[in-house]
Write a protein that holds these residues in place. Sequence first.
Motif, PDB file in Angstrom:
ATOM      1  N   PRO A 145      37.509  10.101  -8.613  1.00 54.22           N
ATOM      2  CA  PRO A 145      37.361   8.924  -7.742  1.00 54.22           C
ATOM      3  C   PRO A 145      38.538   7.951  -7.786  1.00 54.22           C
ATOM      4  O   PRO A 145      38.780   7.236  -6.812  1.00 54.22           O
ATOM      5  N   GLU A 146      39.301   7.908  -8.848  1.00 53.86           N
ATOM      6  CA  GLU A 146      40.393   6.938  -8.953  1.00 53.86           C
ATOM      7  C   GLU A 146      41.731   7.502  -8.479  1.00 53.86           C
ATOM      8  O   GLU A 146      42.730   6.787  -8.450  1.00 53.86           O
ATOM      9  N   ALA A 147      41.776   8.787  -8.138  1.00 48.04           N
ATOM     10  CA  ALA A 147      43.031   9.408  -7.710  1.00 48.04           C
ATOM     11  C   ALA A 147      43.313   9.104  -6.237  1.00 48.04           C
ATOM     12  O   ALA A 147      42.400   8.849  -5.444  1.00 48.04           O
ATOM     13  N   ASP A 148      44.583   9.147  -5.886  1.00 52.26           N
ATOM     14  CA  ASP A 148      45.002   8.990  -4.484  1.00 52.26           C
ATOM     15  C   ASP A 148      45.125  10.401  -3.890  1.00 52.26           C
ATOM     16  O   ASP A 148      45.982  11.182  -4.296  1.00 52.26           O
ATOM     17  N   ILE A 149      44.274  10.718  -2.940  1.00 53.26           N
ATOM     18  CA  ILE A 149      44.218  12.084  -2.396  1.00 53.26           C
ATOM     19  C   ILE A 149      44.565  12.025  -0.911  1.00 53.26           C
ATOM     20  O   ILE A 149      43.955  11.275  -0.151  1.00 53.26           O
ATOM     21  N   ARG A 150      45.546  12.830  -0.501  1.00 47.11           N
ATOM     22  CA  ARG A 150      45.945  12.834   0.914  1.00 47.11           C
ATOM     23  C   ARG A 150      46.481  14.206   1.286  1.00 47.11           C
ATOM     24  O   ARG A 150      46.767  15.034   0.429  1.00 47.11           O
ATOM     25  N   PHE A 151      46.606  14.434   2.614  1.00 42.90           N
ATOM     26  CA  PHE A 151      47.123  15.694   3.130  1.00 42.90           C
ATOM     27  C   PHE A 151      48.593  15.517   3.490  1.00 42.90           C
ATOM     28  O   PHE A 151      48.947  14.658   4.286  1.00 42.90           O
ATOM     29  N   GLU A 152      49.461  16.345   2.856  1.00 44.37           N
ATOM     30  CA  GLU A 152      50.894  16.254   3.112  1.00 44.37           C
ATOM     31  C   GLU A 152      51.501  17.655   3.153  1.00 44.37           C
ATOM     32  O   GLU A 152      51.244  18.473   2.262  1.00 44.37           O
ATOM     33  N   ASN A 153      52.306  17.942   4.183  1.00 50.33           N
ATOM     34  CA  ASN A 153      53.065  19.192   4.249  1.00 50.33           C
ATOM     35  C   ASN A 153      52.200  20.426   3.986  1.00 50.33           C
ATOM     36  O   ASN A 153      52.479  21.254   3.120  1.00 50.33           O
ATOM     37  N   ASP A 154      51.127  20.497   4.759  1.00 50.08           N
ATOM     38  CA  ASP A 154      50.219  21.659   4.705  1.00 50.08           C
ATOM     39  C   ASP A 154      49.539  21.824   3.345  1.00 50.08           C
ATOM     40  O   ASP A 154      49.123  22.934   2.987  1.00 50.08           O
ATOM     41  N   ALA A 155      49.415  20.789   2.561  1.00 50.83           N
ATOM     42  CA  ALA A 155      48.740  20.896   1.270  1.00 50.83           C
ATOM     43  C   ALA A 155      48.030  19.596   0.952  1.00 50.83           C
ATOM     44  O   ALA A 155      48.361  18.532   1.491  1.00 50.83           O
ATOM     45  N   ILE A 156      47.025  19.703   0.058  1.00 51.31           N
ATOM     46  CA  ILE A 156      46.345  18.506  -0.443  1.00 51.31           C
ATOM     47  C   ILE A 156      47.114  18.029  -1.673  1.00 51.31           C
ATOM     48  O   ILE A 156      47.370  18.805  -2.608  1.00 51.31           O
TER      49      ILE A 156
END
Length: 522
Positions: free
Chosen positions: A475-486
């Motif tokens: 829950p505390e991590a920054d998760i995003r989609f970048e360059n065809d990967a999570i």
Amino acid sequence: MGFRIAGETVYIPDLSALTQGAVSRLISEGRVVGKVVIHRSLIQILEYHASKGRVIGYTGLEEVKRLREHSDSGTIGLEITGERLKGPITDEEQVVNEVNAVVREYAYSVNGVLITGSELQYQVAKAMGVQVILVRDREQGRLGFERFFTENTMSIHLKEGVAPVAKVGRPGEWRFTRLGDKPLTRQEIEEMANEIIEATRSRSDAFIEIDRAGSTIVQLGSYRIVITRPPLSDGWEITAVRPLKKLRLEDYNLPEELVKRLNERAEGILIAGAPGMGKTTFAQALAEYYMRMNKVVKTVESPRDMMLPPDITQYSKHYADIGELHDILLLSRPDYTVFDEMRTDEDFKLFADLRLAGIGMIGVVHATSPIDAVQRFIGRVELGMIPSIIDTVIFIRNGQVDKVYEVKMTVKLPTGLREAELSRPVVEVRDFLTGELEYEIYTFGEQTVVVPVKKLKGKHPTHEKVIEELGKLMPEADIRFENDAIVVSITRSDLRKYNKKIKRLRKIEEKYNLPIRVRIEE
């Protein structure tokens, strides 16, 4: 025939004269004075059509009622004579010809004057030596429903018990306008409907396209008119649509690249758009454009409502079956065929067959987005044949060309898939003007899928589900989609806290076949 005064002229109308309202018109003009005799077989035919809910039956009976009123007022004498037809009516065309022959013979036997609106009946009667009046096309005056139209009116909607309304404006920018507060009565609607039908019998630019129990579709000059009545509808209704403006292709200010494609390469064209957006108007302009390029152009319509020059032959889908149209177009080999209002499986099959035979095809379809037009062919033809049938999709919005797609076939690894062995034939749908790939269509297992590539470039179709699952895990991590990967970004101080959970990322990665990378930040 009953009692006849010496020297009295006897007039005998045939079926066309009654359905056109010709006899009462001649009486009003003073051209018919004396006795009018109606053969019983005509009443029988009119009753048959009325029982089927056809306007032609009601119109003819209305004319007989008018003649009865003239008789009651003493203007003419009226007599109904002769025998009814024997047996049930099976072949309508044969019965009509038989009735007209009976009426003609009767006029000959009593030395009467035949009244007809049929050129053929007139010629046969003249050959027999029968006195005959041919009712010619009358002057095209303004009909009752036309009073509701103004210069900017697109369509009118008239229904019994409801005040008349109209769409005023232009495609994509119109408003509903009430044309009065007084509801229309059934009698007013019926009178307008009868007047419209009568006009189709006397005007060379008018015809009944479809006449079914409960509905009639008429093309009257530039008006496309739909008449419905009980029991099909809950009341009598007339809808009349009129094109506001006839445009040339040059009026659309198309990009030079598109004009060049239309001139040189486009032979499987789909014109798509929502109802009322101007698809048929554009198709009409394109048909005339090809005609001016000395191409042979024909159309398939139902109803025939395109306003085209006589150089372009317009075929009615209603008056011919698909097989007949297929043979005519295949043998006559026009350079381009415009197929208006494609709806049924048979329509799409005819379009595909003619296109594969080498005929340039322009199809008009209802669609809320450009890709919907292509999807209408999925399941109706093999996927690999679609680029051979359609090469250009033109989407019309608010009367203008809004989007142009180019359709091609290639073999590649579909966007978003990662295993090289998954390469397959893919139909690419690209923006014609920019060349940008927007959709891919291919088979995946047993299913044909249409994938929006632009969205894939921004996110994986399952990325939201993956991000949601990772969010619960970390829950505390920054998760995003970048360059065809999570990408999961965590601080070095949180690394120990998530050390065991990071191992679970590999299982999630395998589950969704989507790369997950961990980024350590200070």
